[in-house]
Design an enzyme around this catalytic site. Structure first.
Site, short mmCIF file in Angstrom:
data_model
loop_
_atom_site.label_atom_id
_atom_site.label_comp_id
_atom_site.label_asym_id
_atom_site.label_seq_id
_atom_site.Cartn_x
_atom_site.Cartn_y
_atom_site.Cartn_z
N ARG A 25 0.83 -1.21 0.00
CA ARG A 25 0.00 0.00 0.00
C ARG A 25 0.87 1.27 0.00
O ARG A 25 0.53 2.27 0.64
CB ARG A 25 -0.97 0.02 1.21
N ARG A 29 -2.83 7.42 1.30
CA ARG A 29 -3.17 8.64 2.02
C ARG A 29 -2.08 9.20 2.93
O ARG A 29 -2.19 10.33 3.39
CB ARG A 29 -4.44 8.41 2.85
N ARG A 38 -5.79 12.84 -5.76
CA ARG A 38 -7.17 12.38 -5.57
C ARG A 38 -8.13 13.56 -5.62
O ARG A 38 -9.18 13.50 -6.24
CB ARG A 38 -7.31 11.68 -4.22
N ASP A 76 -7.39 -1.60 -6.71
CA ASP A 76 -7.84 -2.23 -5.48
C ASP A 76 -8.18 -3.68 -5.80
O ASP A 76 -8.52 -3.99 -6.95
CB ASP A 76 -9.07 -1.52 -4.90
N TYR A 152 -15.40 -10.43 1.18
CA TYR A 152 -16.11 -9.17 0.94
C TYR A 152 -17.38 -9.39 0.13
O TYR A 152 -18.41 -8.74 0.36
CB TYR A 152 -15.20 -8.18 0.22
O1 CP3 Z 1 -0.06 -1.03 -2.69
C1 CP3 Z 1 -0.46 -0.05 -3.35
O2 CP3 Z 1 0.06 1.07 -3.25
C2 CP3 Z 1 -1.56 -0.27 -4.39
C3 CP3 Z 1 -2.86 0.09 -3.96
C4 CP3 Z 1 -3.77 -0.84 -3.17
C5 CP3 Z 1 -4.99 -0.36 -2.63
N1 CP3 Z 1 -5.66 -1.41 -2.09
C6 CP3 Z 1 -5.46 1.04 -2.68
C7 CP3 Z 1 -6.48 1.52 -1.72
C8 CP3 Z 1 -3.70 -2.20 -2.88
C9 CP3 Z 1 -2.60 -3.20 -3.19
C10 CP3 Z 1 -4.91 -2.56 -2.20
C11 CP3 Z 1 -5.22 -3.94 -1.78
C12 CP3 Z 1 -6.38 -4.18 -0.91
N2 CP3 Z 1 -7.60 -3.55 -0.92
C13 CP3 Z 1 -6.44 -5.21 0.06
C14 CP3 Z 1 -5.34 -6.20 0.35
C15 CP3 Z 1 -4.25 -5.62 1.13
C16 CP3 Z 1 -4.63 -5.19 2.51
O3 CP3 Z 1 -4.42 -4.01 2.82
O4 CP3 Z 1 -5.07 -6.04 3.28
C17 CP3 Z 1 -7.71 -5.15 0.67
C18 CP3 Z 1 -8.23 -6.04 1.78
C19 CP3 Z 1 -8.44 -4.09 0.03
C20 CP3 Z 1 -9.85 -3.68 0.29
C21 CP3 Z 1 -9.92 -2.27 0.74
N3 CP3 Z 1 -9.71 -1.16 -0.06
C22 CP3 Z 1 -10.23 -1.81 2.05
C23 CP3 Z 1 -10.51 -2.70 3.24
C24 CP3 Z 1 -10.20 -0.40 1.98
C25 CP3 Z 1 -10.58 0.54 3.09
C26 CP3 Z 1 -9.53 0.64 4.12
C27 CP3 Z 1 -8.59 1.71 3.74
O5 CP3 Z 1 -7.38 1.45 3.67
O6 CP3 Z 1 -9.07 2.83 3.52
C28 CP3 Z 1 -9.85 -0.02 0.66
C29 CP3 Z 1 -9.68 1.35 0.13
C30 CP3 Z 1 -8.35 1.69 -0.48
N4 CP3 Z 1 -7.62 0.88 -1.32
C31 CP3 Z 1 -7.65 2.91 -0.35
C32 CP3 Z 1 -6.48 2.82 -1.12
C33 CP3 Z 1 -5.43 3.88 -1.32
C34 CP3 Z 1 -8.14 4.12 0.44
C35 CP3 Z 1 -9.15 4.87 -0.38
C36 CP3 Z 1 -8.96 6.35 -0.34
O7 CP3 Z 1 -7.99 6.89 -0.93
O8 CP3 Z 1 -9.82 6.98 0.27
#
Ligand code: CP3
Length: 345
Positions: A25, A29, A38, A76, A152
């Site tokens: 990740r 943010r 964003r 994502d 999910y």
């Molecule tokens: O690694 C990277 O930089 C690539 C981007 C990436 C995102 N999500 C962007 C994201 C990756 C590899 C993921 C994977 C992901 N998404 C997983 C597996 C890895 C992990 O963290 O367990 C899971 C379970 C998700 C599902 C998901 N997406 C959740 C639970 C959430 C909300 C929690 C949170 O972190 O806000 C997201 C949203 C999300 N995915 C954001 C980002 C940057 C935040 C959204 C925003 O910018 O408001």
């Protein structure tokens, strides 16, 4: 095969000059410039994922800022699930309007025949990134593991225990199996499409795999993870399998057949490597909250993990899970610098 990259060499267990490092990740943010991009588009998080220019821009930010050794495309794990016919929203956590609960729900799920056509923005992001990176670092594509996607899709949102999925899994195995088969088919096509588009490594995120007992992991997760990994066009493309909480069942995680095993911080890296043996590489495993510690403490922790690895080839430094949104970027920069400096031969 891009074996000139330390990251790719480490995936294959080959010797490197210094340990490669990236952060799960790493685009997100905690970086002000991510928030700026964003805001610039004005849309939602999903809009950002579907805008190849801005998605590529935020994928490159951590390469420039942190000096990490790999880029990961911005997307994502849940975006491809939309193509199965499920309406998805982020608030900011993911929410599916109509979770999968019945046989009719599973029957109605679509497995797109052409993933490049179903999610055209994903190959577009990958192609843009390959050009923009100019070979500086390799590009990682990724997807969720079938079990974590099912969590999910059946629950409809995040959860501590994903009870709705557990009910289906224990109570109606044929339905669970039918669902997992469809997800695995979609996932295989989705990841192969990323390889065709130019991804140079693939990471599979099984964030919730550690919720199951080892015995259940073997029954309910492993067959689908194996099928997925076996179905990938892996020639020259290393596959990383990250099971959060997998440290207590590494023998089973290894059986899935990936080239690299991702570790969280609940298992000692040295112990994990002893169990896994020298025919598989590992990636991990700094506790993400250590990035809140003072800089000398971060350095000490990086050294401890390098010591646990004890010079064994096939090691990629990473956090044990995603970087947290309130981490000071300068601490992440410091961590990467420590890995490079302390591991240089
Ligand atoms: O690694 C990277 O930089 C690539 C981007 C990436 C995102 N999500 C962007 C994201 C990756 C590899 C993921 C994977 C992901 N998404 C997983 C597996 C890895 C992990 O963290 O367990 C899971 C379970 C998700 C599902 C998901 N997406 C959740 C639970 C959430 C909300 C929690 C949170 O972190 O806000 C997201 C949203 C999300 N995915 C954001 C980002 C940057 C935040 C959204 C925003 O910018 O408001």
């Amino acid at each position: 095969m891009s074996t000139e990259y330390d990251f790719i060499k480490a995936c294959w267990g080959q010797p490197v000059d210094r340990i490669p490092v990236w952060l799960m990740r790493q685009a997100g943010r905690y970086l002000q410039c991510y928030k700026d991009v964003r805001a610039k588009g004005g849309g939602t998080f999903l809009d950002l994922c579907k805008d190849p220019a801005r998605a590529a821009e935020v994928s490159i930010q951590p390469i420039d800022i942190l000096n990490v050794d790999a880029a990961i495309m911005f997307s994502d794990i849940l975006t491809p699930v939309e193509t199965m016919g499920m309406e998805l929203d982020f608030v900011p956590g993911p929410v599916f309007a109509k979770p999968i609960r019945t046989a009719a729900d599973v029957d109605a799920l679509i497995v797109p025949e052409d993933m490049a056509q179903a999610v055209p923005y994903v190959p577009a992001i990958i192609k843009r990134l390959r050009v923009a990176l100019e070979g500086r670092v390799p590009l990682i594509g990724f997807g969720g593991a079938p079990f974590t996607l099912a969590c999910y899709m059946v629950e409809g949102k995040g959860s501590k225990d994903f009870a709705a999925l557990k009910q289906m899994m224990y109570g109606d195995f044929p339905l669970y199996d039918a669902l997992m088969q469809k997800i695995t088919a979609m996932d295989t096509a989705y990841l192969n499409m990323q390889i065709d588009a130019g991804a140079q490594a693939i990471q599979i995120f099984d964030t919730w795999g550690g919720l199951l007992a080892p015995h259940d992991f073997e029954l309910y997760i492993l067959p689908y993870a194996k099928q997925l990994i076996n179905g990938l066009k892996r020639k020259g493309i290393p596959v990383i399998y990250f099971v959060k909480g997998g440290g207590t069942m590494l023998d089973l995680v290894k059986e899935a057949g990936a080239d690299v095993i991702g570790l969280d911080w609940h298992v000692g890296l040295g112990k994990a490597r002893d169990i896994l043996g020298d025919d598989v590489a590992v990636q991990g495993n700094l506790d993400p909250t250590v990035l809140y510690a003072p800089k000398p403490y971060i350095e000490k922790e990086v050294q401890r993990i390098l010591d646990e690895n004890a010079g064994r080839p096939g090691f990629i430094f990473n956090l044990g899970h995603g970087i947290l949104p309130t981490v000071p970027p300068e601490n992440a920069i410091h961590m990467v610098e420590c890995v490079h400096r302390l591991s240089l031969k």
